[in-house]
Design an enzyme around this catalytic site. Structure first.
Site, short mmCIF file in Angstrom:
data_model
loop_
_atom_site.label_atom_id
_atom_site.label_comp_id
_atom_site.label_asym_id
_atom_site.label_seq_id
_atom_site.Cartn_x
_atom_site.Cartn_y
_atom_site.Cartn_z
N ASP A 23 38.12 38.34 49.99
CA ASP A 23 37.87 39.35 50.13
C ASP A 23 38.82 39.94 51.32
O ASP A 23 38.42 39.70 52.48
CB ASP A 23 36.39 40.02 50.64
CG ASP A 23 36.01 41.25 50.69
OD1 ASP A 23 36.85 42.08 50.93
OD2 ASP A 23 34.66 41.41 51.28
N LYS A 87 44.95 47.61 56.02
CA LYS A 87 44.56 47.90 54.57
C LYS A 87 44.82 49.47 54.03
O LYS A 87 45.14 49.71 53.05
CB LYS A 87 43.16 47.43 54.36
CG LYS A 87 42.86 47.46 52.94
CD LYS A 87 41.52 46.65 52.54
CE LYS A 87 41.11 46.86 51.06
NZ LYS A 87 39.77 46.22 50.91
N GLU A 187 36.48 45.36 43.99
CA GLU A 187 35.52 44.83 44.59
C GLU A 187 33.96 45.17 44.01
O GLU A 187 33.33 43.95 44.06
CB GLU A 187 35.62 45.45 45.85
CG GLU A 187 36.73 45.01 46.80
CD GLU A 187 37.03 45.82 47.82
OE1 GLU A 187 36.55 46.86 48.36
OE2 GLU A 187 38.16 45.67 48.58
N ASP A 211 29.40 50.88 47.58
CA ASP A 211 30.11 50.04 48.66
C ASP A 211 30.55 50.83 49.81
O ASP A 211 31.69 51.65 49.62
CB ASP A 211 31.34 49.39 47.85
CG ASP A 211 32.07 48.37 48.73
OD1 ASP A 211 31.91 48.65 49.96
OD2 ASP A 211 32.88 47.67 48.06
#
Ligand code: AMP
Length: 618
Positions: A23, A87, A187, A211
């Site tokens: 992850d 990211k 994800e 999420d």
């Protein structure tokens, strides 16, 4: 001969090839595996330490790189040399992120162009791909240290909203870190796998995966039936996460203290220290009613009630996304049977309660929300290793994919929310007699005009044999593989001349570019790219001039005087542009000449031939 390793920690024998699940998060990253003994997914951690590796990179003066907790300490003391939230920059140009530039306390090169962003640390420049590769390298090293076996293969997760360029960038980061990325998975798909949902073939249900991590928010609606995971819709906001909750607290404290934004801009260390305090307060308020702390001798406090007031707008925004996702999937809240919570920020009670209230059921948060995605990635890795052959994964495209057609219009080949892997093809034709080439520009997005969408790539199909306008049949094919990565091909069918071209997204990197980056020659790679783009533009311009000349030789008598004059002017302007070093100018002049010639080219097109053609005009 295959090497066998002995895992000191578990005492078990292991094969040399271990496929791990990673992850790669905005805030934290971690690795999970299927435990060879228990066959359960477990996160990797050193004895007595956390499994989470903060996605923070610090560059030391003497050139070495530190990743993780040790790097986090430098957020305050050396903000310009310490990179967080890399990211958020993946696959992005400066133009993409300039509205959020103030968020980053390190230096992002402001070149106001559409090329990949670079981060400057001292006299060195780093791409987000390289920055992510530092994190992946660290994860790989830690995993190898714990497992006592080489780790060369991985499944890496990305937010459902990542576009093609961002997925490609993630894959390239893996490559740079020496990892063979077997699969990029969404994800939410990983999270549902971690909950074991769908592992029973007779199970059939609709679930929502909510999420809220450190930097991104995703809501995905999945249908699980017969062991198949199908993502029905996704929605979210790539600029919404726990960082925003921290910022809301920082803003509040700034107002309370009488500090100004100028004070903070001048004192980056103070700004970072406040940010970390705000995060601490937020975390404590997940289980307490009041936070009390201090910074540089000043008292800081925040009640849970005030905190909830500060963040309510963010939480409401996520609920709106949930509504939209349900609408896209054609479902009502009552259709959803399970709601899965993912990401550290779902520990905030207001978040949990609001989601639960919206869906009208208690949320499912039994798996650690920080680990659930990595655990799912490990399960996917296990499936790829051939240990769970019965499971199949279907994902969807979050945005429509298409090409540019006449008038700058978006012609969608693969609509948004199409299942992947997916394939589509459509025929197009030429607009000028003897046209030897065709420019295929690939876009992603929902708007009608390509200028409002995102350009992924462009290439020229060359070598079309001389034919009257409208006669060639160019088939453009789109193929999205299981990773969600797109390949575009073009082929002239009538002449049998076959030319298919693999397209890498403009913001992604070719294998060669990754190699040259390895050799630390970023500047040269950039120059090469520029030269190639200029060369391509010149070829296209020259070709257009030639075809237009030939067309005029044949058809001048049929043209109005104005048309002849305008064409001559546009040709001259293009000729001049070809002598300059500006690819954008050349493209503009190509477009201008096309604009002038389009009306009469269409008028003169042989009706018999045109009538026979079903294809569209590019
Ligand atoms: P992730 O990207 O999933 O690692 O999520 C990290 C985010 O979760 C960060 O913004 C953290 O501040 C936040 N977070 C972690 N623990 C808690 C907690 N106990 N309460 C609230 N937020 C948390």
């Amino acid at each position: 001969m295959a090497k066998i390793g002995i895992n000191i920690a578990t005492g078990s024998l292991q094969q040399e090839e271990m496929i791990v699940g990673i992850d790669l998060g905005t805030t934290n990253s971690l690795v999970a595996i299927i435990h060879p003994g228990s066959k359960n997914a477990v996160v990797l951690k050193e004895h007595n330490s956390s499994s989470l590796v903060p996605s923070v990179i610090h560059f030391e003066d003497r050139g070495s790189v530190i990743v993780g907790d040790a790097a986090k300490d430098f957020l305050i003391t050396a903000p310009q040399q310490t990179i967080f939230s890399a990211k958020r920059l993946m696959g992005k140009s400066y133009n993409d992120i300039k509205d959020h530039a103030a968020f980053f306390s390190y230096r992002i090169i402001d070149d106001n162009t559409d090329s990949l962003v670079k981060v400057q640390v001292g006299d060195k420049f780093y791409s987000p791909i390289e920055l992510s590769s530092f994190i992946l390298k660290e994860l790989k090293q830690r995993a190898e240290h714990i497992l006592k076996t080489p780790v060369n293969k991985a499944v890496i997760t990305v937010p459902a909203y990542f576009n093609d360029a961002q997925r490609q960038a993630t894959r390239d980061a893996g490559k740079l870190a020496g990892i063979d990325v077997l699969r990029i998975i969404n994800e939410p798909t990983a999270a549902s796998l971690a909950y074991g949902i769908g592992l029973d073939k007779n199970e059939s249900k609709l679930i929502a995966v909510y999420d809220l991590g450190g930097g991104t928010f995703d809501i995905s609606i999945l249908r699980i039936a017969g062991g198949v995971f199908e993502v029905l819709s996704t929605n979210g906001d790539t600029y919404l996460g726990g960082d925003d909750l921290d910022n809301a607290v920082v803003q509040y404290w700034i107002e309370q203290s009488g500090l100004t934004h100028q004070d903070l801009a001048a004192n980056r260390q103070l700004a970072q220290a406040l940010r970390l305090k705000a995060e601490e307060a937020k975390k404590q308020l997940s289980s307490k009613e009041l936070f009390e702390g201090e910074l540089n001798g000043d008292k800081l406090s925040l009640s849970k009630q005030k905190f909830e007031e500060l963040i309510r707008a963010f939480v409401d925004k996520t609920i709106t996304c949930c509504k939209n996702a349900l609408k896209d999937a054609g479902l009502k809240t009552s259709d959803i049977e399970t709601v899965v919570m993912v990401g550290g920020s779902t520990r905030v009670p207001l978040v949990k309660n609001s989601v639960s209230e919206f869906f009208g059921r208690p949320v499912n948060d039994s798996v650690n929300p920080d680990e659930v995605v990595a655990l799912g990635a490990a399960i996917q890795a296990d499936i790829l290793a051939g240990n769970n052959k019965e499971l199949l994964l279907l994902d969807i495209t979050p945005l429509s994919l298409g090409i540019e057609t006449a008038g700058g219009l978006m012609d969608v080949l693969i609509p948004r929310n199409a299942k992947i892997p997916s394939k589509a093809a459509r025929q197009y034709t030429t607009q000028v007699d003897g046209q030897p080439g065709m420019r295929i520009s690939v876009f992603q997005g929902e708007r009608d005009l390509v200028k409002d969408n995102r350009k992924l790539a462009a290439f020229n199909l060359t070598g079309i044999p001389g034919m009257p306008a409208g006669l060639p049949k160019v088939e453009v094919g789109f193929l999205i593989n299981a990773d969600g990565i797109l390949t575009v091909s073009a082929k002239e069918l009538r002449s049998g001349v076959e030319q298919s071209i693999e397209v890498k997204p403009q913001y992604g990197l070719t294998d060669e570019m990754v190699e040259s980056m390895l050799m630390d020659s970023i500047t040269h790679a950039k120059d090469d790219m520029k030269a190639r783009a200029l060369g391509e533009a010149r070829t296209e311009g020259e070709q257009l001039l030639k075809t237009t000349e030939r067309f005029l030789q044949k058809n001048a008598a049929e043209l109005e005087k104005d048309e002849l004059i305008n064409t001559a002017n546009a040709m001259q302007a293009l000729q001049l542009a070809l002598t300059m070093e500006d690819k954008d100018l050349i493209h503009a002049k190509i477009e201008a000449l096309n604009e002038v010639s389009r009306p009469y080219a269409e008028r003169l097109m042989d009706n018999a031939i045109a009538g026979a053609m079903k294809g569209k005009t590019i």
